[in-house]
Design a protein around this motif. Structure first.
Motif, PDB file in Angstrom:
ATOM      1  N   ILE A 130      15.737  50.640 -50.154  1.00 12.85           N
ATOM      2  CA  ILE A 130      14.889  49.486 -49.843  1.00 12.85           C
ATOM      3  C   ILE A 130      15.311  48.284 -50.685  1.00 12.85           C
ATOM      4  O   ILE A 130      15.449  47.162 -50.188  1.00 12.85           O
ATOM      5  CB  ILE A 130      13.403  49.822 -50.082  1.00 12.85           C
ATOM      6  CG1 ILE A 130      12.909  50.817 -49.024  1.00 12.85           C
ATOM      7  CG2 ILE A 130      12.548  48.562 -50.056  1.00 12.85           C
ATOM      8  CD1 ILE A 130      11.506  51.330 -49.268  1.00 12.85           C
ATOM      9  N   GLN A 131      15.544  48.513 -51.964  1.00 10.71           N
ATOM     10  CA  GLN A 131      15.964  47.421 -52.841  1.00 10.71           C
ATOM     11  C   GLN A 131      17.318  46.865 -52.406  1.00 10.71           C
ATOM     12  O   GLN A 131      17.510  45.638 -52.352  1.00 10.71           O
ATOM     13  CB  GLN A 131      16.045  47.913 -54.285  1.00 10.71           C
ATOM     14  CG  GLN A 131      16.488  46.832 -55.266  1.00 10.71           C
ATOM     15  CD  GLN A 131      16.572  47.346 -56.699  1.00 10.71           C
ATOM     16  OE1 GLN A 131      16.269  48.502 -56.979  1.00 10.71           O
ATOM     17  NE2 GLN A 131      16.985  46.485 -57.615  1.00 10.71           N
ATOM     18  N   ALA A 132      18.246  47.749 -52.070  1.00  2.61           N
ATOM     19  CA  ALA A 132      19.576  47.300 -51.650  1.00  2.61           C
ATOM     20  C   ALA A 132      19.510  46.532 -50.329  1.00  2.61           C
ATOM     21  O   ALA A 132      20.235  45.550 -50.134  1.00  2.61           O
ATOM     22  CB  ALA A 132      20.512  48.497 -51.516  1.00  2.61           C
ATOM     23  N   PHE A 133      18.629  46.950 -49.439  1.00  2.00           N
ATOM     24  CA  PHE A 133      18.495  46.236 -48.162  1.00  2.00           C
ATOM     25  C   PHE A 133      17.925  44.853 -48.400  1.00  2.00           C
ATOM     26  O   PHE A 133      18.371  43.871 -47.782  1.00  2.00           O
ATOM     27  CB  PHE A 133      17.595  47.032 -47.214  1.00  2.00           C
ATOM     28  CG  PHE A 133      17.606  46.512 -45.807  1.00  2.00           C
ATOM     29  CD1 PHE A 133      18.547  46.962 -44.890  1.00  2.00           C
ATOM     30  CD2 PHE A 133      16.697  45.547 -45.389  1.00  2.00           C
ATOM     31  CE1 PHE A 133      18.579  46.467 -43.598  1.00  2.00           C
ATOM     32  CE2 PHE A 133      16.714  45.052 -44.103  1.00  2.00           C
ATOM     33  CZ  PHE A 133      17.659  45.506 -43.192  1.00  2.00           C
ATOM     34  N   HIS A 134      16.944  44.732 -49.291  1.00  2.00           N
ATOM     35  CA  HIS A 134      16.381  43.420 -49.600  1.00  2.00           C
ATOM     36  C   HIS A 134      17.446  42.501 -50.190  1.00  2.00           C
ATOM     37  O   HIS A 134      17.482  41.298 -49.893  1.00  2.00           O
ATOM     38  CB  HIS A 134      15.211  43.565 -50.563  1.00  2.00           C
ATOM     39  CG  HIS A 134      13.990  44.152 -49.936  1.00  2.00           C
ATOM     40  ND1 HIS A 134      12.903  44.599 -50.652  1.00  2.00           N
ATOM     41  CD2 HIS A 134      13.674  44.369 -48.628  1.00  2.00           C
ATOM     42  CE1 HIS A 134      11.982  45.057 -49.840  1.00  2.00           C
ATOM     43  NE2 HIS A 134      12.427  44.939 -48.603  1.00  2.00           N
ATOM     44  N   GLU A 135      18.320  43.048 -51.017  1.00  2.00           N
ATOM     45  CA  GLU A 135      19.409  42.246 -51.576  1.00  2.00           C
ATOM     46  C   GLU A 135      20.375  41.802 -50.485  1.00  2.00           C
ATOM     47  O   GLU A 135      20.894  40.679 -50.507  1.00  2.00           O
ATOM     48  CB  GLU A 135      20.136  43.048 -52.651  1.00  2.00           C
ATOM     49  CG  GLU A 135      19.292  43.300 -53.897  1.00  2.00           C
ATOM     50  CD  GLU A 135      19.952  44.252 -54.875  1.00  2.00           C
ATOM     51  OE1 GLU A 135      21.057  44.761 -54.553  1.00  2.00           O
ATOM     52  OE2 GLU A 135      19.384  44.507 -55.954  1.00  2.00           O
ATOM     53  N   LEU A 136      20.604  42.674 -49.504  1.00  2.00           N
ATOM     54  CA  LEU A 136      21.507  42.336 -48.405  1.00  2.00           C
ATOM     55  C   LEU A 136      20.981  41.155 -47.605  1.00  2.00           C
ATOM     56  O   LEU A 136      21.729  40.212 -47.306  1.00  2.00           O
ATOM     57  CB  LEU A 136      21.672  43.552 -47.490  1.00  2.00           C
ATOM     58  CG  LEU A 136      22.427  43.316 -46.166  1.00  2.00           C
ATOM     59  CD1 LEU A 136      23.875  42.927 -46.433  1.00  2.00           C
ATOM     60  CD2 LEU A 136      22.367  44.566 -45.290  1.00  2.00           C
ATOM     61  N   VAL A 137      19.705  41.177 -47.250  1.00  2.00           N
ATOM     62  CA  VAL A 137      19.173  40.116 -46.393  1.00  2.00           C
ATOM     63  C   VAL A 137      18.978  38.805 -47.154  1.00  2.00           C
ATOM     64  O   VAL A 137      18.801  37.750 -46.536  1.00  2.00           O
ATOM     65  CB  VAL A 137      17.856  40.541 -45.715  1.00  2.00           C
ATOM     66  CG1 VAL A 137      18.082  41.777 -44.858  1.00  2.00           C
ATOM     67  CG2 VAL A 137      16.752  40.791 -46.734  1.00  2.00           C
ATOM     68  N   LYS A 138      19.013  38.859 -48.486  1.00  2.00           N
ATOM     69  CA  LYS A 138      18.906  37.638 -49.288  1.00  2.00           C
ATOM     70  C   LYS A 138      20.278  37.021 -49.583  1.00  2.00           C
ATOM     71  O   LYS A 138      20.348  35.971 -50.228  1.00  2.00           O
ATOM     72  CB  LYS A 138      18.200  37.939 -50.610  1.00  2.00           C
ATOM     73  CG  LYS A 138      16.713  38.260 -50.462  1.00  2.00           C
ATOM     74  CD  LYS A 138      16.094  38.607 -51.805  1.00  2.00           C
ATOM     75  CE  LYS A 138      14.622  38.968 -51.655  1.00  2.00           C
ATOM     76  NZ  LYS A 138      14.013  39.385 -52.949  1.00  2.00           N
ATOM     77  N   SER A 139      21.352  37.668 -49.114  1.00  2.00           N
ATOM     78  CA  SER A 139      22.688  37.157 -49.384  1.00  2.00           C
ATOM     79  C   SER A 139      22.835  35.748 -48.821  1.00  2.00           C
ATOM     80  O   SER A 139      22.298  35.431 -47.760  1.00  2.00           O
ATOM     81  CB  SER A 139      23.745  38.091 -48.795  1.00  2.00           C
ATOM     82  OG  SER A 139      23.563  38.230 -47.397  1.00  2.00           O
ATOM     83  N   PRO A 140      23.564  34.857 -49.516  1.00  2.00           N
ATOM     84  CA  PRO A 140      23.676  33.458 -49.086  1.00  2.00           C
ATOM     85  C   PRO A 140      24.546  33.305 -47.843  1.00  2.00           C
ATOM     86  O   PRO A 140      25.308  34.212 -47.475  1.00  2.00           O
ATOM     87  CB  PRO A 140      24.314  32.776 -50.297  1.00  2.00           C
ATOM     88  CG  PRO A 140      25.087  33.865 -50.971  1.00  2.00           C
ATOM     89  CD  PRO A 140      24.288  35.122 -50.770  1.00  2.00           C
ATOM     90  N   GLY A 141      24.420  32.147 -47.210  1.00  2.00           N
ATOM     91  CA  GLY A 141      25.240  31.840 -46.046  1.00  2.00           C
ATOM     92  C   GLY A 141      24.450  31.862 -44.762  1.00  2.00           C
ATOM     93  O   GLY A 141      23.328  32.376 -44.709  1.00  2.00           O
TER      94      GLY A 141
END
Length: 288
Positions: free
Chosen positions: A274-285
């Protein structure tokens, strides 16, 4: 609210489908549901690729290109949402019925897109997990339609209704061979001895975009994965389980038909994903 209908942005009240549309008469068509993070649709290209593959299965032609869909989503987001996350649905119907009761169609499909503020799932789903029940309905693993997100969703709606009436959050499908398949609108994963497992596509499951993302995250985190053919006993013996879906991301499962899964919910592997997925969707661009 503004919507997209066949190439034009119009008021919702002015968007109509004809009564002889094959989608209305036969459930002929398909759709994609996408979550947009701050206006950025998650993996739009992969959703569109799945939509086009489904169109090929249903012999549907004439849907708009990716860039037109992207522009439409951007315009609708600006008009209807403006900030925060959004729910996006792209729907394709079979178009006008000309008397053919096959997949032959004489005209173009009808395509509409809806973008509105996301209504998130209750926080307790993520903190305490879901209670599932096994549906008496079976997924037909041999049907070509199980991998298509068709407009005919009554089987899933029926299974979920029975689950809710029995006091559960959702229903879990087995396939006609008795193997785990999926939930009514999501893919299922189980964690056994540190390995993240999910039913193989040949079990009769939709190739979920979030499912695919989770498998990629596991690879990045060096968490072992397996796609296979699992029984209910293997689910009951798992230390963790969770569902994946576009709008809800990753939601832990607490129990199935009253049997508790693991000692904690969410379990440590689920929480890490869950934490890793949240980091993925917050990636810039502009793309996620």
């Amino acid at each position: 609210m503004k919507v997209y209908l066949n190439g034009v942005i119009v008021d919702e009240g002015a968007a109509f489908l004809p009564v002889n549309d094959r989608g209305i008469l036969f459930g002929d068509g398909l759709f994609e549901t996408i979550r947009a993070y701050g206006g950025r649709p998650f993996r739009l290209e992969r959703h569109m690729a799945r939509l086009r593959e489904g169109c090929r299965t249903l012999r549907l032609a004439g849907i708009p290109g990716d860039e037109e869909v992207r522009r439409a989503i951007g315009e609708l987001y600006a008009a209807n949402v403006r900030e925060g996350d959004a729910y996006v649905r792209i729907t394709v119907t079979g178009g006008a019925f000309d008397g053919s009761r096959t997949l032959r169609r004489s005209g173009p499909p009808n395509v509409f897109i809806v973008v509105k503020p996301l209504e998130p799932y209750p926080e307790e789903y993520y903190s305490h997990g879901l209670r599932l029940t096994v549906s008496r309905i079976r997924r037909n693993a041999t049907s070509p339609l199980v991998r298509v997100k068709t407009n005919n969703y009554l089987e899933s709606l029926f299974a979920r209704q029975e689950a809710v009436e029995a006091g559960f959050h959702d229903a879990l499908f087995l396939n006609t061979y008795g193997h785990l398949a999926e939930a009514t609108t999501s893919n299922i994963f189980l964690v056994s001895d540190g390995e993240v497992c999910t039913p193989h596509l040949e079990c009769g499951v939709l190739p979920g975009i979030t499912r695919e993302a989770v498998l990629e995250i596991c690879q990045d985190l060096e968490i072992p994965t397996e796609t296979g053919f699992y029984t209910l006993d293997e689910l009951f013996s798992a230390q963790e389980a969770f569902l994946t879906m576009s709008t809800g991301e990753i939601i832990p499962v607490r129990e199935v038909d009253g049997s508790r899964l693991g000692e904690s919910c969410p379990g440590p592997v689920t929480a890490r994903l869950i934490q890793a997925f949240h980091e993925l969707v917050k990636s810039p661009g502009p793309e996620i």
